[in-house]
Design an enzyme around this catalytic site. Structure first.
Site, PDB file in Angstrom:
ATOM      1  NE  ARG A   1      38.958  40.434  34.422  1.00 26.63           N
ATOM      2  CZ  ARG A   1      38.676  40.111  33.145  1.00 26.63           C
ATOM      3  NH1 ARG A   1      38.850  38.881  32.701  1.00 26.63           N
ATOM      4  NH2 ARG A   1      38.252  41.035  32.317  1.00 26.63           N
TER       5      ARG A   1
ATOM      6  CD  GLU B   1      39.471  42.446  38.907  1.00 27.97           C
ATOM      7  OE1 GLU B   1      38.410  42.455  38.291  1.00 27.97           O
ATOM      8  OE2 GLU B   1      40.518  42.962  38.481  1.00 27.97           O
TER       9      GLU B   1
ATOM     10  CB  SER C   1      37.420  46.420  37.571  1.00 26.29           C
ATOM     11  OG  SER C   1      37.432  46.926  36.260  1.00 26.29           O
TER      12      SER C   1
HETATM   13  C1  LIG Z   1      44.563  51.098  36.365  1.00 25.09           C
HETATM   14  C2  LIG Z   1      44.393  49.593  36.381  1.00 25.09           C
HETATM   15  C3  LIG Z   1      43.763  48.958  35.325  1.00 25.09           C
HETATM   16  C4  LIG Z   1      43.596  47.571  35.324  1.00 25.09           C
HETATM   17  N1  LIG Z   1      42.980  46.996  34.253  1.00 25.09           N
HETATM   18  C5  LIG Z   1      42.816  45.652  34.233  1.00 25.09           C
HETATM   19  C6  LIG Z   1      42.178  45.031  33.116  1.00 25.09           C
HETATM   20  O1  LIG Z   1      41.795  45.686  32.158  1.00 25.09           O
HETATM   21  N2  LIG Z   1      42.018  43.687  33.134  1.00 25.09           N
HETATM   22  C7  LIG Z   1      42.477  42.927  34.188  1.00 25.09           C
HETATM   23  O2  LIG Z   1      42.310  41.699  34.120  1.00 25.09           O
HETATM   24  N3  LIG Z   1      43.093  43.489  35.248  1.00 25.09           N
HETATM   25  C8  LIG Z   1      43.277  44.827  35.301  1.00 25.09           C
HETATM   26  N4  LIG Z   1      43.888  45.404  36.370  1.00 25.09           N
HETATM   27  C9  LIG Z   1      44.332  44.559  37.508  1.00 25.09           C
HETATM   28  C10 LIG Z   1      45.829  44.183  37.461  1.00 25.09           C
HETATM   29  O3  LIG Z   1      46.556  45.075  36.670  1.00 25.09           O
HETATM   30  C11 LIG Z   1      46.056  42.764  36.937  1.00 25.09           C
HETATM   31  O4  LIG Z   1      45.370  41.833  37.749  1.00 25.09           O
HETATM   32  C12 LIG Z   1      47.547  42.377  36.923  1.00 25.09           C
HETATM   33  O5  LIG Z   1      47.715  41.149  36.279  1.00 25.09           O
HETATM   34  C13 LIG Z   1      48.173  42.307  38.310  1.00 25.09           C
HETATM   35  O6  LIG Z   1      49.576  42.201  38.138  1.00 25.09           O
HETATM   36  P1  LIG Z   1      50.591  42.557  39.293  1.00 25.09           P
HETATM   37  O7  LIG Z   1      51.945  42.145  38.850  1.00 25.09           O
HETATM   38  O8  LIG Z   1      50.441  43.975  39.661  1.00 25.09           O
HETATM   39  O9  LIG Z   1      50.078  41.609  40.447  1.00 25.09           O
HETATM   40  P2  LIG Z   1      50.090  41.903  42.023  1.00 25.09           P
HETATM   41  O10 LIG Z   1      49.051  42.908  42.337  1.00 25.09           O
HETATM   42  O11 LIG Z   1      51.462  42.173  42.486  1.00 25.09           O
HETATM   43  O12 LIG Z   1      49.618  40.485  42.572  1.00 25.09           O
HETATM   44  C14 LIG Z   1      48.300  40.028  42.364  1.00 25.09           C
HETATM   45  C15 LIG Z   1      48.185  38.610  42.939  1.00 25.09           C
HETATM   46  O13 LIG Z   1      48.979  37.721  42.174  1.00 25.09           O
HETATM   47  C16 LIG Z   1      49.973  37.116  42.998  1.00 25.09           C
HETATM   48  N5  LIG Z   1      51.192  37.047  42.186  1.00 25.09           N
HETATM   49  C17 LIG Z   1      51.869  38.061  41.611  1.00 25.09           C
HETATM   50  N6  LIG Z   1      52.909  37.600  40.924  1.00 25.09           N
HETATM   51  C18 LIG Z   1      52.905  36.250  41.064  1.00 25.09           C
HETATM   52  C19 LIG Z   1      53.741  35.191  40.596  1.00 25.09           C
HETATM   53  N7  LIG Z   1      54.810  35.420  39.827  1.00 25.09           N
HETATM   54  N8  LIG Z   1      53.434  33.915  40.960  1.00 25.09           N
HETATM   55  C20 LIG Z   1      52.344  33.640  41.735  1.00 25.09           C
HETATM   56  N9  LIG Z   1      51.529  34.604  42.208  1.00 25.09           N
HETATM   57  C21 LIG Z   1      51.806  35.892  41.877  1.00 25.09           C
HETATM   58  C22 LIG Z   1      50.113  38.007  44.205  1.00 25.09           C
HETATM   59  O14 LIG Z   1      50.579  37.296  45.343  1.00 25.09           O
HETATM   60  C23 LIG Z   1      48.693  38.507  44.374  1.00 25.09           C
HETATM   61  O15 LIG Z   1      47.924  37.532  45.038  1.00 25.09           O
HETATM   62  C24 LIG Z   1      44.077  46.802  36.412  1.00 25.09           C
HETATM   63  C25 LIG Z   1      44.729  47.443  37.477  1.00 25.09           C
HETATM   64  C26 LIG Z   1      44.883  48.828  37.460  1.00 25.09           C
HETATM   65  C27 LIG Z   1      45.615  49.495  38.593  1.00 25.09           C
END
Ligand SMILES: Cc1cc2nc3c(=O)[nH]c(=O)nc-3n(C[C@H](O)[C@H](O)[C@H](O)COP(=O)(O)OP(=O)(O)OC[C@H]3O[C@@H](n4cnc5c(N)ncnc54)[C@H](O)[C@@H]3O)c2cc1C
Length: 328
Positions: free
Chosen positions: A164, A324, A232
């Site tokens: 992670r 996380e 998580s």
């Molecule tokens: C119900 C649920 C289940 C989940 N299950 C998992 C799982 O099984 N495994 C897991 O690993 N994660 C899980 N997650 C966490 C999450 O979905 C992941 O971390 C996902 O990759 C985040 O994507 P996002 O586009 O929503 O990022 P955001 O929340 O929008 O951003 C997260 C971070 O990344 C940065 N960021 C976003 N896009 C970019 C970009 N293009 N360039 C540079 N930085 C960027 C943001 O500035 C921020 O710091 C879960 C979340 C939820 C709500």
């Protein structure tokens, strides 16, 4: 290019926290990204990129400019003797991308189906689930370096992936990921070691595995559209063997270096916190590792409850839980 003042972010984060950005812009291509970087520099404001908002804890007022990543596109860009090479834009929805690869005969990512968010955020924390992580299939990505104002390509080694984590998580704000390229093996093999997937053997079909992964996720995790959450909330802690032995009955996952990974959800549950709440924030009744917003919560409410969880786990097990989702 439009910069929208006082942009409401409450529906742009899966925890559903009340939040607004001073300014926001939708970014659909590199020109718009450069214009947004210029605008932030001209106004001496920080720039924060948001994808699906599923791994963030947003403050009520996000200072500076929020760039909503919407760069699209996905295609098979090549084929080697062993792999299909696939490239997708950072703003693509991750789950839709996975479903598209499986539907188009390019399996491999099915265990990662159903993870909310965007393709561009997937490398930031090296997403993982059901025995698979992004880095298993990662070839390269392109990212805009906001310091030197140019687009760079990073191979797997340059990304510094770990559990992670990545260099992008360690150096927030510097690089904005534009596209991600993956190598999906042409000879597919099911990854079935994880509980709930053992029934799938060599004759399994990737779409069946994906459907099972989605069903498992649905049975364990609340739908964030109904009950706000960020998945998580804490990393599974890694402790030394002697420390692990002081916690009888704890599920233990031995690591290659002799240390032991513990289940953060189990530790929280043992503290009697499963389904507990403080104001509008609590743990999910079926899964103590998931913090939920029962309605109207702010970042302060999340901080208060997560501090309580960390303190109880520290007092009882001498384990420091690490959050996380990223605080913005
Ligand atoms: C119900 C649920 C289940 C989940 N299950 C998992 C799982 O099984 N495994 C897991 O690993 N994660 C899980 N997650 C966490 C999450 O979905 C992941 O971390 C996902 O990759 C985040 O994507 P996002 O586009 O929503 O990022 P955001 O929340 O929008 O951003 C997260 C971070 O990344 C940065 N960021 C976003 N896009 C970019 C970009 N293009 N360039 C540079 N930085 C960027 C943001 O500035 C921020 O710091 C879960 C979340 C939820 C709500």
């Amino acid at each position: 290019m439009d910069f929208i003042a006082d942009f409401d972010l409450t529906h742009e984060n899966t925890l559903g926290l009340k939040s607004a950005a001073r300014l926001a812009a939708h970014i659909t291509n590199v020109d718009e990204l450069e214009a947004t970087v210029d605008e932030a520099a001209a106004r001496a404001m920080p720039l924060t990129i948001l994808g699906g908002g599923s791994n963030v804890v947003l403050s009520e007022s996000v200072e500076g400019i929020v760039g909503l990543m919407r760069i699209g596109g996905r295609q098979r860009t090549g084929q080697s003797a062993t792999d299909n090479i696939i490239t997708a834009g950072a703003g693509e929805n991750w789950h839709e991308f996975v479903a598209w690869t499986v539907a188009n005969g390019m399996p491999g990512l099915e265990n990662l189906a159903g993870i909310p968010g965007t393709v561009g955020a997937a490398p930031v924390q090296n997403i993982g689930a059901y025995g698979v992580q992004l880095s298993d299939f990662f070839l390269s990505l392109t990212a805009y370096d906001t310091q030197n104002r140019k687009t760079l390509t990073f191979d797997r080694e340059a990304c510094g992936f770990g559990y992670r984590k990545s260099r992008f998580k360690a150096d927030p704000g510097r690089y904005i990921i534009l596209s991600v390229t993956l190598a999906l093996p042409r000879q597919w093999q099911v990854t079935n070691a994880y509980a709930g997937l053992e029934k799938f053997q060599a004759d399994a079909r990737p779409d069946e595995v994906m459907a099972q992964v989605l069903a498992l996720r649905q049975s364990k995790l609340p739908d964030w559209r109904v009950l706000g959450n960020a998945g998580s909330f804490f990393h599974n802690p890694v402790v030394n063997l002697a420390h692990a032995q002081t916690i009888p009955n704890a599920p233990r996952y031995p690591q290659a270096d002799g240390s032991v990974k513990l289940s953060a959800g189990w530790l929280i549950e043992q503290c009697g916190l499963k389904g507990e709440r403080l104001g509008p924030v609590g743990t999910f009744e079926k899964h103590a590792l998931v913090l939920v917003n029962h309605g109207g919560a702010t970042r302060a409410d999340v901080s208060r409850f997560s501090a309580l969880v960390r303190e109880r786990v520290k007092t009882r097990f001498s384990v420091d839980l690490v959050q996380e989702p990223i605080e913005i």
